[in-house]
Write a protein that holds these residues in place. Sequence first.
Motif, PDB file in Angstrom:
ATOM      1  N   LEU A  32     -52.852  18.444 -12.909  1.00  0.00           N
ATOM      2  CA  LEU A  32     -52.210  17.331 -12.642  1.00  0.00           C
ATOM      3  C   LEU A  32     -50.650  17.202 -13.490  1.00  0.00           C
ATOM      4  N   VAL A  33     -49.691  16.977 -12.638  1.00  0.00           N
ATOM      5  CA  VAL A  33     -48.593  16.874 -13.439  1.00  0.00           C
ATOM      6  C   VAL A  33     -47.902  15.229 -12.941  1.00  0.00           C
ATOM      7  N   THR A  34     -47.680  14.724 -13.925  1.00  0.00           N
ATOM      8  CA  THR A  34     -47.160  13.032 -13.675  1.00  0.00           C
ATOM      9  C   THR A  34     -45.611  13.085 -13.920  1.00  0.00           C
ATOM     10  N   ILE A  35     -45.005  12.684 -12.902  1.00  0.00           N
ATOM     11  CA  ILE A  35     -43.446  12.638 -13.186  1.00  0.00           C
ATOM     12  C   ILE A  35     -42.966  11.889 -14.263  1.00  0.00           C
ATOM     13  N   GLY A  36     -43.612  10.835 -14.318  1.00  0.00           N
ATOM     14  CA  GLY A  36     -43.198   9.817 -15.174  1.00  0.00           C
ATOM     15  C   GLY A  36     -43.636   8.305 -14.842  1.00  0.00           C
ATOM     16  N   LYS A  37     -43.941   7.371 -15.717  1.00  0.00           N
ATOM     17  CA  LYS A  37     -44.230   5.893 -15.151  1.00  0.00           C
ATOM     18  C   LYS A  37     -43.062   5.084 -15.725  1.00  0.00           C
ATOM     19  N   ILE A  38     -42.589   4.205 -14.761  1.00  0.00           N
ATOM     20  CA  ILE A  38     -41.642   3.298 -15.467  1.00  0.00           C
ATOM     21  C   ILE A  38     -42.574   2.267 -16.001  1.00  0.00           C
ATOM     22  N   ARG A  39     -42.305   2.180 -17.438  1.00  0.00           N
ATOM     23  CA  ARG A  39     -43.136   1.233 -18.085  1.00  0.00           C
ATOM     24  C   ARG A  39     -42.251   0.093 -18.517  1.00  0.00           C
ATOM     25  N   ASP A  40     -40.845   0.218 -18.584  1.00  0.00           N
ATOM     26  CA  ASP A  40     -39.799  -0.902 -19.045  1.00  0.00           C
ATOM     27  C   ASP A  40     -39.446  -1.412 -17.856  1.00  0.00           C
ATOM     28  N   THR A  41     -39.985  -2.744 -17.507  1.00  0.00           N
ATOM     29  CA  THR A  41     -39.643  -3.539 -16.555  1.00  0.00           C
ATOM     30  C   THR A  41     -38.351  -4.055 -16.230  1.00  0.00           C
ATOM     31  N   THR A  42     -37.389  -3.605 -16.985  1.00  0.00           N
ATOM     32  CA  THR A  42     -35.955  -3.888 -16.840  1.00  0.00           C
ATOM     33  C   THR A  42     -35.135  -2.914 -16.217  1.00  0.00           C
ATOM     34  N   VAL A  43     -36.008  -1.864 -15.896  1.00  0.00           N
ATOM     35  CA  VAL A  43     -35.133  -0.435 -15.301  1.00  0.00           C
ATOM     36  C   VAL A  43     -35.356  -0.897 -13.755  1.00  0.00           C
ATOM     37  N   ALA A  44     -33.985  -0.842 -13.256  1.00  0.00           N
ATOM     38  CA  ALA A  44     -33.969  -1.213 -12.024  1.00  0.00           C
ATOM     39  C   ALA A  44     -33.585  -0.010 -11.005  1.00  0.00           C
ATOM     40  N   CYS A  45     -33.311   1.077 -11.573  1.00  0.00           N
ATOM     41  CA  CYS A  45     -33.080   2.154 -10.735  1.00  0.00           C
ATOM     42  C   CYS A  45     -34.014   3.400 -10.869  1.00  0.00           C
ATOM     43  N   LYS A  46     -34.815   3.668  -9.993  1.00  0.00           N
ATOM     44  CA  LYS A  46     -35.523   4.807  -9.887  1.00  0.00           C
ATOM     45  C   LYS A  46     -35.029   5.964  -9.722  1.00  0.00           C
ATOM     46  N   SER A  47     -33.770   6.189  -9.462  1.00  0.00           N
ATOM     47  CA  SER A  47     -33.444   7.406  -9.237  1.00  0.00           C
ATOM     48  C   SER A  47     -33.719   8.731  -9.943  1.00  0.00           C
TER      49      SER A  47
END
Length: 256
Positions: free
Chosen positions: A106-121
């Motif tokens: 299993l490889v996890t790209i990454g989890k956006i844990r910071d709710t202020t992040v607007a751009c997933k790019s």
Amino acid sequence: MKLMICGKGGSGKSTVAALLAKQYAHVGKRVVVVDAEVSTVLGPHRLLGTGVPQDLIGYFNGEKSVREKMKALRQAEIPPETPLLGTWTYDTIPQDFSSENDGVKLVTIGKIRDTTVACKSPWMALARQFILGLDLAENDRVIVDAEAGIEHFGRGIDAACDAVLMVIDPSHESVRLAERASGMADFVNVPLYFVLNKTDVNTSPFLRKVIPAGNPIIGEFPHDPELLRAGIEGRALPGGYPVAAAVLDNLAVLQG
Ligand SMILES: Nc1ncnc2c1ncn2[C@@H]1O[C@H](COP(=O)(O)OP(=O)(O)OP(=O)(O)O)[C@@H](O)[C@H]1O
Ligand SMILES: [Mg+2]
């Protein structure tokens, strides 16, 4: 074979991804599951029986660094299908950024844990680049557990795969999503297949009638209380699940 699993939130993407990964492992394949669900904090590790790997974005020094690297590389006008961040084989995937159980990595790209992040790019770009850069031996398979919805089509993640499998549960949202994906023929760069999930004798024929024709339905996972129970209890799913075997057989025939 690199296979992307997509569908609406809660349709059963991670369950289907885990069942197919376990099935591949069951028949002796080496499998990389790429958890590309950047907005969902919980990944498919429990369903696979692996540990929680560190986010791959950390290997590339985080979001800002990935964004800057991608920008610099793009300005160099390299052809679009060239892996920009490197290449990997099953064996050279950074060990600290993967976790393994029974032939499934299993490889996890990454989890956006910071709710202020607007751009997933940066996360989406990394998902695309990591999949593109995975160099597979004949016995290797890749399964991508994608973000809910169809945004990844626009981000070219589908184009880094050989086929897309859309999980359709008996809901209006799933039917609409299937229609949208099916109508995006120019956008979706690879074959799009459907699998039905959580059906029963009443919903199955009805669902088959309302989803768009033209994309093959390559399998149907009926509602299975045992799957639901394993999901709730956080237990690993089994290999040798008959529907998963049938889906992979159908896929092998269709993909040649
Ligand atoms: N065939 C099935 N029969 C019974 N329950 C199922 C089946 N498939 C999935 N489920 C259950 O449905 C729920 C959602 O499944 P899952 O987490 O795989 O969906 P998902 O699409 O990955 O969700 P998310 O969008 O949150 O990532 C879980 O509780 C799971 O156990
Ligand atoms: Mg999921």
